[in-house]
Design an enzyme around this catalytic site. Structure first.
Site, PDB file in Angstrom:
ATOM      1  N   HIS A 144      -8.340  52.682  23.900  1.00 23.55           N
ATOM      2  CA  HIS A 144      -7.774  52.600  25.245  1.00 23.55           C
ATOM      3  C   HIS A 144      -6.505  51.766  25.214  1.00 23.55           C
ATOM      4  CE1 HIS A 144     -10.977  54.514  27.508  1.00 23.55           C
ATOM      5  NE2 HIS A 144     -11.871  53.824  26.817  1.00 23.55           N
ATOM      6  N   ALA A 166     -23.536  46.458   5.293  1.00 23.25           N
ATOM      7  CA  ALA A 166     -24.208  46.722   6.567  1.00 23.25           C
ATOM      8  C   ALA A 166     -23.694  45.802   7.672  1.00 23.25           C
ATOM      9  CB  ALA A 166     -25.717  46.544   6.399  1.00 23.25           C
ATOM     10  N   ARG A 209      -9.159  47.224   9.578  1.00 19.13           N
ATOM     11  CA  ARG A 209      -7.964  47.476   8.772  1.00 19.13           C
ATOM     12  C   ARG A 209      -8.326  48.334   7.574  1.00 19.13           C
ATOM     13  NH1 ARG A 209      -4.752  41.623   8.512  1.00 19.13           N
ATOM     14  NH2 ARG A 209      -4.494  41.396  10.791  1.00 19.13           N
ATOM     15  N   LYS A 265     -13.716  42.210   5.322  1.00 19.26           N
ATOM     16  CA  LYS A 265     -12.745  41.709   4.336  1.00 19.26           C
ATOM     17  C   LYS A 265     -13.181  42.109   2.947  1.00 19.26           C
ATOM     18  CE  LYS A 265     -11.445  37.690   7.143  1.00 19.26           C
ATOM     19  NZ  LYS A 265     -11.335  36.199   7.207  1.00 19.26           N
TER      20      LYS A 265
END
Length: 250
Positions: free
Chosen positions: A177, A224, A230, A244
């Protein structure tokens, strides 16, 4: 209790003329032909039950093709599978869709599925989340397995490669959104479509969430519960929220 395929209840090896042995071998051959790998040491009784329970799902696949007015590859459809805009679904042989799953196939590329793909029960795949704004669609490669209760929204386009493993409750979304303006409700500001790509041979653990615009490089493992915001390079091992990279495979 039954022994391994080709073995009697006591585990003693039976001759090839014994019915128990013959049934076990037949079941193994059927499974090998359909799924591309053998059953290992699975007991004959368990293997036979598994094959027999597939018969209704095959029948549902035949009915699906009849309603679509086209003959396609063999499918195994669980109970109460709902597929809207079925003509926009293309799939290779031996697709398995678990019970109570929902597919909305309407969209630019629809939903395209490769060979021997398994999609777990209670999963939701939507090529378009908002029908008045048709989405790009969803593509799933060969021999990929998607766990139960997966949610995949293809509004901005989602591509999942070959030989991937997606655990239960994985969520993949390809649109955000827009929310910058304060004077306009968020629901009225529209969305930004950002494609998601999951490369070949990736394993996404249970509950992983993949956000719009992310590319997960081939060979990667995501722990999990992680939230991938990213892109990840190939062969990454990533965990956390946001995810990460903590190492590389091998």
């Amino acid at each position: 209790m039954g022994g391994r395929r080709g073995e009697g209840p006591t585990g003693a090896r039976e001759s090839e003329g014994n019915p128990h042995f013959m049934i076990g071998r037949l079941v193994g051959k059927i499974y090998q032909r359909v799924r591309g790998h053998d059953l290992g040491d699975l007991p004959t009784s368990v293997a036979l039950h598994m094959v027999l329970t597939r018969i209704p799902s095959v029948a549902r696949g035949v009915v699906f093709d009849a309603k679509s007015l086209r003959a396609t590859h063999r499918k195994f459809l669980g109970r109460n599978v709902t597929i809207h805009n079925r003509r926009s679904l293309s799939a290779g042989p031996d697709l398995v869709i678990g019970e109570h799953s929902f597919f909305q196939c309407y969209g630019g590329d629809g939903i395209r599925i490769g060979d021997r793909v398994t999609i777990g029960a209670f999963s939701i795949l939507m090529a378009s989340v908002v029908l008045r704004e048709p989405g790009v669609g969803i593509s799933i490669g060969n021999q990929t397995s998607i766990g139960v209760r997966a949610t995949i929204w293809g509004q901005g386009g989602v591509s999942i490669g070959d030989n991937c493993l997606l655990g239960p409750d994985v969520f993949i979304v390809s649109e955000n959104h827009i929310y910058e303006r304060r004077d306009v409700p968020i629901a009225q500001q529209g969305g930004k479509r950002l494609a998601v790509v999951v490369g070949n041979d990736c394993w996404l653990g249970a509950g992983v969430k993949v956000m719009p615009g992310v590319t997960i490089g081939s060979g990667s493992v995501v722990g999990a519960g992680s939230v991938v915001t990213r892109s990840l390079p190939e062969f990454s091992v990533a965990v956390g929220s946001p995810a990460k990279v903590i190492g590389l495979r091998g």
